[in-house]
Design an enzyme around this catalytic site. Structure first.
Site, PDB file in Angstrom:
ATOM      1  N   ARG A  66      -0.636  -0.604   0.229  1.00  0.00           N
ATOM      2  CA  ARG A  66      -0.158  -1.720  -0.591  1.00  0.00           C
ATOM      3  C   ARG A  66      -0.608  -1.638  -2.035  1.00  0.00           C
ATOM      4  O   ARG A  66       0.180  -1.792  -2.964  1.00  0.00           O
ATOM      5  CB  ARG A  66      -0.629  -3.060  -0.011  1.00  0.00           C
ATOM      6  CG  ARG A  66       0.242  -3.567   1.084  1.00  0.00           C
ATOM      7  CD  ARG A  66      -0.582  -4.255   2.134  1.00  0.00           C
ATOM      8  NE  ARG A  66      -1.401  -3.289   2.834  1.00  0.00           N
ATOM      9  CZ  ARG A  66      -1.026  -2.621   3.918  1.00  0.00           C
ATOM     10  NH1 ARG A  66       0.131  -2.884   4.454  1.00  0.00           N
ATOM     11  NH2 ARG A  66      -1.814  -1.732   4.500  1.00  0.00           N
ATOM     12  N   THR A  67      -1.900  -1.425  -2.228  1.00  0.00           N
ATOM     13  CA  THR A  67      -2.425  -1.497  -3.590  1.00  0.00           C
ATOM     14  C   THR A  67      -1.835  -0.377  -4.440  1.00  0.00           C
ATOM     15  O   THR A  67      -1.352  -0.604  -5.545  1.00  0.00           O
ATOM     16  CB  THR A  67      -3.968  -1.437  -3.567  1.00  0.00           C
ATOM     17  OG1 THR A  67      -4.429  -2.434  -2.659  1.00  0.00           O
ATOM     18  CG2 THR A  67      -4.550  -1.711  -4.933  1.00  0.00           C
ATOM     19  N   LYS A  96     -15.103  19.163  -6.781  1.00  0.00           N
ATOM     20  CA  LYS A  96     -15.939  20.205  -7.404  1.00  0.00           C
ATOM     21  C   LYS A  96     -17.245  19.617  -7.906  1.00  0.00           C
ATOM     22  O   LYS A  96     -17.950  20.236  -8.698  1.00  0.00           O
ATOM     23  CB  LYS A  96     -15.185  20.837  -8.574  1.00  0.00           C
ATOM     24  CG  LYS A  96     -13.838  21.426  -8.208  1.00  0.00           C
ATOM     25  CD  LYS A  96     -13.173  21.970  -9.464  1.00  0.00           C
ATOM     26  CE  LYS A  96     -11.745  22.407  -9.205  1.00  0.00           C
ATOM     27  NZ  LYS A  96     -11.046  22.718 -10.449  1.00  0.00           N
ATOM     28  N   ARG A 118      -9.379   3.253  -7.328  1.00  0.00           N
ATOM     29  CA  ARG A 118     -10.048   2.796  -6.100  1.00  0.00           C
ATOM     30  C   ARG A 118     -11.133   3.802  -5.777  1.00  0.00           C
ATOM     31  O   ARG A 118     -10.852   5.006  -5.668  1.00  0.00           O
ATOM     32  CB  ARG A 118      -9.038   2.698  -4.941  1.00  0.00           C
ATOM     33  CG  ARG A 118      -9.720   2.516  -3.602  1.00  0.00           C
ATOM     34  CD  ARG A 118      -8.756   2.152  -2.507  1.00  0.00           C
ATOM     35  NE  ARG A 118      -8.300   0.784  -2.653  1.00  0.00           N
ATOM     36  CZ  ARG A 118      -7.556   0.154  -1.755  1.00  0.00           C
ATOM     37  NH1 ARG A 118      -7.181   0.779  -0.661  1.00  0.00           N
ATOM     38  NH2 ARG A 118      -7.168  -1.093  -1.953  1.00  0.00           N
ATOM     39  N   HIS A 146     -12.489  -6.427  -4.759  1.00  0.00           N
ATOM     40  CA  HIS A 146     -11.083  -6.044  -4.845  1.00  0.00           C
ATOM     41  C   HIS A 146     -10.377  -7.146  -5.641  1.00  0.00           C
ATOM     42  O   HIS A 146      -9.606  -7.929  -5.098  1.00  0.00           O
ATOM     43  CB  HIS A 146     -10.511  -5.933  -3.432  1.00  0.00           C
ATOM     44  CG  HIS A 146      -9.213  -5.186  -3.327  1.00  0.00           C
ATOM     45  ND1 HIS A 146      -8.414  -4.895  -4.416  1.00  0.00           N
ATOM     46  CD2 HIS A 146      -8.556  -4.687  -2.244  1.00  0.00           C
ATOM     47  CE1 HIS A 146      -7.340  -4.247  -4.006  1.00  0.00           C
ATOM     48  NE2 HIS A 146      -7.401  -4.097  -2.694  1.00  0.00           N
TER      49      HIS A 146
HETATM   50  C1  NCD Z   1      -7.642  -4.077   1.863  1.00  0.00           C
HETATM   51  C2  NCD Z   1      -8.586  -3.141   1.151  1.00  0.00           C
HETATM   52  O1  NCD Z   1      -8.255  -2.000   0.874  1.00  0.00           O
HETATM   53  O2  NCD Z   1      -9.668  -3.616   0.861  1.00  0.00           O
HETATM   54  N1  NCD Z   1      -6.314  -3.787   1.773  1.00  0.00           N
HETATM   55  C3  NCD Z   1      -5.619  -4.003   0.617  1.00  0.00           C
HETATM   56  O3  NCD Z   1      -5.969  -3.528  -0.434  1.00  0.00           O
HETATM   57  N2  NCD Z   1      -4.537  -4.777   0.695  1.00  0.00           N
HETATM   58  C4  NCD Z   1      -8.100  -4.487   3.195  1.00  0.00           C
HETATM   59  C5  NCD Z   1      -8.628  -3.481   4.151  1.00  0.00           C
HETATM   60  O4  NCD Z   1      -8.710  -2.276   3.909  1.00  0.00           O
HETATM   61  O5  NCD Z   1      -8.984  -3.924   5.246  1.00  0.00           O
END
Ligand code: NCD
Length: 339
Positions: A66-67, A96, A118, A146
């Site tokens: 999703r993200t 590396k 991320r 997040h």
């Molecule tokens: C979440 C995350 O990556 O923290 N998902 C998201 O970004 N929508 C939730 C999860 O991984 O459980």
């Protein structure tokens, strides 16, 4: 009049104020209206003219559906080019032995307009964000935060409830390692008359910092260690999966997953007017049949990921072409505020 503080890097939900969120959601509303179910060609052309020739780097060290896709889609809808990698642990110079600080300094030196990252280490992004001359967005850092998911979650709550004050919210699942909950709770405490019910295995309950934060903010909360009839009065039930990749064997073995599973029977106990939200992905904490219940709004929530991130990109880039506040290519303490 003092100039309102503007956010530059988006690293933590603690940066969001009530004023920012209220303004920001007006901008999201307008993108939601423009996108509709599926945007028309004139709308697509108009949106794509906004940031044509802008460039987003999308750098993901941990898995994401999703993200990553909603950032890429948001950028594409706004006419941006999106470059990047998933599995950056393997496909970038991290393999590396390069540090995150050096990766960020390198990406920034190529002068994209925005970098979305991320990362797997808690808090590391915040430490090194100042190495970037362009806005960095935290798309999830370990079990820490997040913040953009929080914008999606809170926007969904605002759309469902029509308000952000006076809401009873039950938050359940893995509250120890779930970064979406840690980030969400921080912003909920900005609103009035919020009551929280946390439901989690004892070994995966909220941390002391979150408890202290809620006490200071004057938000009443209750903690329970399985689903009970107390969920009956929730306006919003926000459920999460167990972060099996982060929890210890001992923690995982300490509870019965059935105590935290939302089934059709659980749904029957909930209010008719409630909404069931989840950041996704779902494992077995919500039974598949629940998807058909019209109160299960997690896919609607995921859909808001695109307009929310379009509004965020617009907020960060609009009128801020040539500026590099607090940019310092040398190591130091990160400052997450601009001006
Ligand atoms: C979440 C995350 O990556 O923290 N998902 C998201 O970004 N929508 C939730 C999860 O991984 O459980």
């Amino acid at each position: 009049m003092a100039k309102p503080q503007r956010l530059y890097h988006i690293l933590s939900s603690a940066q969001f104020t009530r004023e920012f969120l209220e303004d920001f959601f007006r901008s999201v509303d307008s993108f939601v209206t423009q996108l509709g179910q599926r945007p028309s060609k004139p709308t697509k052309d108009m949106l794509a003219a906004m940031y044509r020739n802008y460039l987003m780097f999308n750098f993901f060290y941990e898995p994401s559906t999703r993200t990553r896709f909603s950032f890429a889609t948001a950028g594409n809808r706004l006419g941006m080019r999106v470059e990047g990698t998933d599995n950056a642990k393997l496909f970038s110079s991290a393999a590396k032995g390069e540090s995150l600080a050096h990766t960020i300094a390198t990406l920034s030196a190529m002068a994209p307009d925005l970098i979305v990252i991320r990362h797997h280490e808690n808090g590391e992004l915040e430490e090194v964000a100042h190495r970037s001359a362009v806005p960095i967005i935290n798309a999830g850092d370990g079990s820490n935060e997040h913040p953009t998911q929080t914008l999606v979650d809170l926007y969904t709550i605002y759309r469902v409830m029509g308000r952000l004050d006076n809401i009873r919210i039950a938050i359940g699942g893995d509250l120890k390692y779930g970064r979406t909950v840690r980030s969400l709770v921080q912003v909920l405490s900005l609103f009035d008359d919020i009551r929280l019910l946390f439901v989690s295995p004892k070994a995966l309950s909220i941390d002391d910092e979150t408890r202290a934060h809620l006490h200071i903010a004057g938000i009443p909360f209750v903690e329970e260690y399985k689903i009970t009839a107390n969920l009956r009065i929730a306006d919003i039930v926000y459920w999460t999966r167990t972060q099996a990749e982060r929890a210890t064997e001992e923690e995982l073995g300490s509870f019965d997953p059935d105590d935290f599973k939302i089934s059709l029977e659980t749904m029957a106990m909930f209010k008719q007017s409630m909404a069931l939200l989840h950041p996704l992905p779902i494992n077995n904490e919500i039974a598949p049949e629940v998807d058909n219940d019209e109160r299960a709004l997690y896919f609607t929530q995921a859909g808001y990921g695109v307009p929310v991130r379009m509004a965020l990109i617009d907020y960060l880039l609009h009128g801020y072409d040539v500026q590099t506040p607090e940019f310092s290519p040398i190591p130091g303490v990160a400052k997450i505020w601009q001006r």
